[in-house]
Scaffold this active site. Structure first.
Site, short mmCIF file in Angstrom:
data_model
loop_
_atom_site.label_atom_id
_atom_site.label_comp_id
_atom_site.label_asym_id
_atom_site.label_seq_id
_atom_site.Cartn_x
_atom_site.Cartn_y
_atom_site.Cartn_z
N GLY A 216 0.83 -1.21 0.00
CA GLY A 216 0.00 0.00 0.00
C GLY A 216 0.86 1.25 0.00
N ASN A 217 0.22 2.38 0.18
CA ASN A 217 0.98 3.63 0.26
C ASN A 217 0.34 4.55 1.29
OD1 ASN A 217 -1.00 5.40 -1.14
ND2 ASN A 217 -0.60 3.99 -2.83
N ARG A 218 0.97 5.69 1.53
CA ARG A 218 0.58 6.54 2.65
C ARG A 218 -0.54 7.53 2.31
NH1 ARG A 218 5.66 9.43 4.81
NH2 ARG A 218 4.10 10.38 6.17
N SER A 219 -1.14 7.42 1.15
CA SER A 219 -2.19 8.38 0.82
C SER A 219 -3.38 8.25 1.79
CB SER A 219 -2.68 8.12 -0.61
OG SER A 219 -3.81 8.90 -0.86
#
Ligand code: CTP
Length: 432
Positions: A216-219
C-alpha cells in the site's frame, strides 16, 4: 445570515471557535451559545471576541430581552458543534434547562448537529436512539469523523475539522460560499461547476499479495475527498472512486464507488469516462503490483533460504491511458483531465521541475504538484499546491486547508473552461 453556533461541553469545543471565525469571515452575523460545560474548554472572552457579540449561557441572563426567544427567532440557522452525548440527550428529550437547549427548542430555523464524543458513547444504543429522534425532528446530523480522540485512542466520534463542518453546513443549508448578509440563501447563483460531471479518484490503492497482505501507500485520501466536497459545493455532480481512504466519505456525494487495487480503479474509471466532463486523478495509484497473487496465506518455513522474494509487475498508468483514449474518442471523454503529483525533489531537480516533466509525460490538461515534506502532503491538514497547465496557461500556487485549496483549484479550472471570472475573496492565497 444570522447563525447561532451552539457549543457543547467537549474537548472539541475549541474547534467551534474556528467555526465562528469561518462564518464571521464570510460575512455572517454569528452568535455563540455555549453550554456551561463548554466554557470549561473555551473561554467566554474568546467566543465574544470571535463572534463580536455578547455570550450568555443561561436563560436567566438578560431576562427582559427574553434572550432564548430572540436568538431563536432571529436565527437563520442553528449549528451545534460539538454536540455531546449529554447535550443530544437533552435536546432529544425536549429539555430547555439552559440557553442553548431553550434556543433549539424555540427556533424555526434549520438545526444542524455535529456530534463528537468517545466511540463507546457514540455507539451506545441510548445515543443512537437520541440521534434517530433528533433526525426525526428534521435536524440534520453531520456524521462524526474517524480519527484520534481525546486520549491516545482513536475511532469514530471525532469532530470533523471546522472547514469541513462549515462546508457541510453550507451545503445542508443550501447556502453557497458567498451567501452572506440579509435575505435568502442565494442557492445556485455562484456555482461555476453547475452541470459538470466530475469523476474524482481518491486514496491509495492496495495491491494484494495473499488474502491477508498487500502493498500500500501513505495516501490518506483527504485531498481527493476535499476536492469532492468542494466540487459538490460548487455545483458539480460528483462521482467519487475511493480506494483506501482514512477519512470519512461525505454522505452528500452523488455517487461513490469503492475499489481496492489499481486494476479495479482503472476499470471503474474507464467504465465512466464517457459520462464524465472532468476527470481528477487524485488517487495514489500503485505503479507496481505483485506478479503473483497467492490464494492462501504465505507461510514462513524453518529455512530462511525459502523466504519469499516478491516480484513486481507494472500497473497500467490510468491517467496516461485516459489521455490517450481521449485522443481517439474525444466525444466520449472528459474535456478536462487533471493529474496530481506529490514530489519531494532532490539535490539536482526541484519538485516543480519534476512536475513539469511529468505533465509533459502524462499529457493531461493540468497537473497539481504537491510538495511533500514531513509536515506537508500525505495525511496533513494543510496543503501547498502548484497547478501546472498543459494548455499553456500560467502556473498558479495555492496554499491553505485542503478544502480551501480544492475550492480555489476548481474555481480556477472552471474559470478556464467557463471563461468567466472566479476567485472567492476568502479563498487561499493565489501567487502567480
Ligand atoms: N497515476 C495513474 N496510474 C498509475 C500511476 C499514477 O493514473 N499507475 C496518476 C496518479 O493518479 C496521478 C498522476 O498519475 O494523478 C501522477 O502520479 P505519480 O505517482 O506521481 O506518477 P508516476 O508516473 O508514478 O511518477 P513517479 O515515477 O514519480 O511515481
Amino acid at each position: 445570515m444570522r447563525v447561532v453556533i451552539g457549543i457543547g461541553g467537549g474537548i472539541a469545543a475549541y474547534k467551534a471557535a474556528m467555526l465562528l471565525r469561518l462564518f464571521g469571515k464570510a460575512g455572517h452575523e454569528v452568535i455563540a451559545v455555549p453550554t456551561e460545560a463548554a466554557l470549561k474548554f473555551v473561554g467566554q472572552p474568546t467566543l465574544e471576541a470571535l463572534s463580536g457579540n455578547p455570550v450568555s449561557v443561561d436563560v436567566f441572563e438578560r431576562v427582559p430581552e427574553v434572550n432564548h426567544v430572540r436568538q431563536a427567532e432571529e436565527a437563520d440557522a442553528v449549528i451545534v458543534a460539538p454536540a455531546t452525548a449529554d447535550l443530544m440527550a437533552r435536546l432529544a428529550a425536549g429539555r430547555a434547562n439552559d440557553l442553548l437547549t431553550a434556543t433549539v427548542l424555540t427556533t424555526h430555523a434549520p438545526v444542524i448537529l455535529a456530534p463528537a464524543m468517545h466511540t463507546q458513547m457514540w455507539e451506545h444504543p441510548a445515543t443512537q436512539a437520541n440521534v434517530a429522534t433528533l433526525k426525526s425532528f428534521g435536524y440534520r446530523v453531520i456524521e462524526p469523523a474517524v480519527g484520534r480522540l481525546t486520549g491516545p485512542d482513536s475511532g469514530v466520534g471525532r469532530l470533523p475539522e471546522p472547514e469541513d463542518i462549515y462546508a457541510q453546513a453550507l451545503m445542508l443549508l443550501g447556502w453557497n460560499q458567498d451567501a452572506v448578509g440579509e435575505g435568502q440563501p442565494t442557492g445556485g447563483s455562484d456555482l461555476p461547476l453547475a452541470g459538470q460531471r466530475l469523476l474524482i479518484t481518491a486514496g491509495g490503492t492496495r495491491e494484494a499479495l495473499d488474502p491477508v497482505r498487500f502493498l500500500g501507500n501513505r495516501s490518506s485520501g483527504k485531498q481527493g475527498i476535499a476536492l469532492a466536497t468542494a466540487a459538490s459545493e460548487l455545483g458539480a455532480k460528483v462521482h467519487l472512486i475511493a480506494a483506501h481512504v482514512e477519512v470519512e466519505i461525505p454522505g452528500h456525494l452523488d455517487r461513490v464507488t469503492r475499489v481496492s487495487s489499481a486494476l479495479q480503479l482503472r476499470e471503474a474509471v474507464f467504465a465512466h469516462l464517457a459520462d464524465t466532463d472532468v476527470l481528477m486523478m487524485t488517487a495514489a495509484v500503485a505503479d507496481f503490483r505483485p506478479a503473483d497473487y497467492v490464494g492462501t496465506k504465505i507461510k514462513k518455513t524453518d529455512d530462511p533460504a525459502q523466504d519469499p522474494v516478491i516480484q513486481l509487475v507494472r500497473n497500467p498508468d490510468v491517467l496516461k491511458e485516459a489521455v490517450i483514449y481521449r485522443q481517439s474518442n474525444p466525444q466520449q471523454s472528459p474535456h478536462t483531465i487533471v493529474g496530481f503529483a506529490a514530489e519531494t525533489g532532490d539535490s539536482t531537480t526541484s519538485p516543480l521541475e519534476y512536475g513539469r516533466a511529468k505533465l509533459a509525460r502524462k499529457g493531461c490538461d493540468y497537473l497539481a504538484v504537491n510538495t511533500v515534506s514531513e509536515t506537508q502532503g500525505f495525511g496533513a491538514e494543510d496543503n501547498a499546491i502548484t497547478l501546472l497547465s498543459g494548455k499553456g496557461g500560467h502556473e498558479v500556487s495555492l496554499q491553505g486547508s485542503k478544502l480551501d485549496v480544492s475550492r480555489a483549484m476548481l474555481r480556477h479550472i472552471a474559470q478556464e473552461f467557463n471563461n468567466h471570472s472566479p476567485s472567492s475573496p476568502d479563498g487561499p492565497r493565489e501567487v502567480q
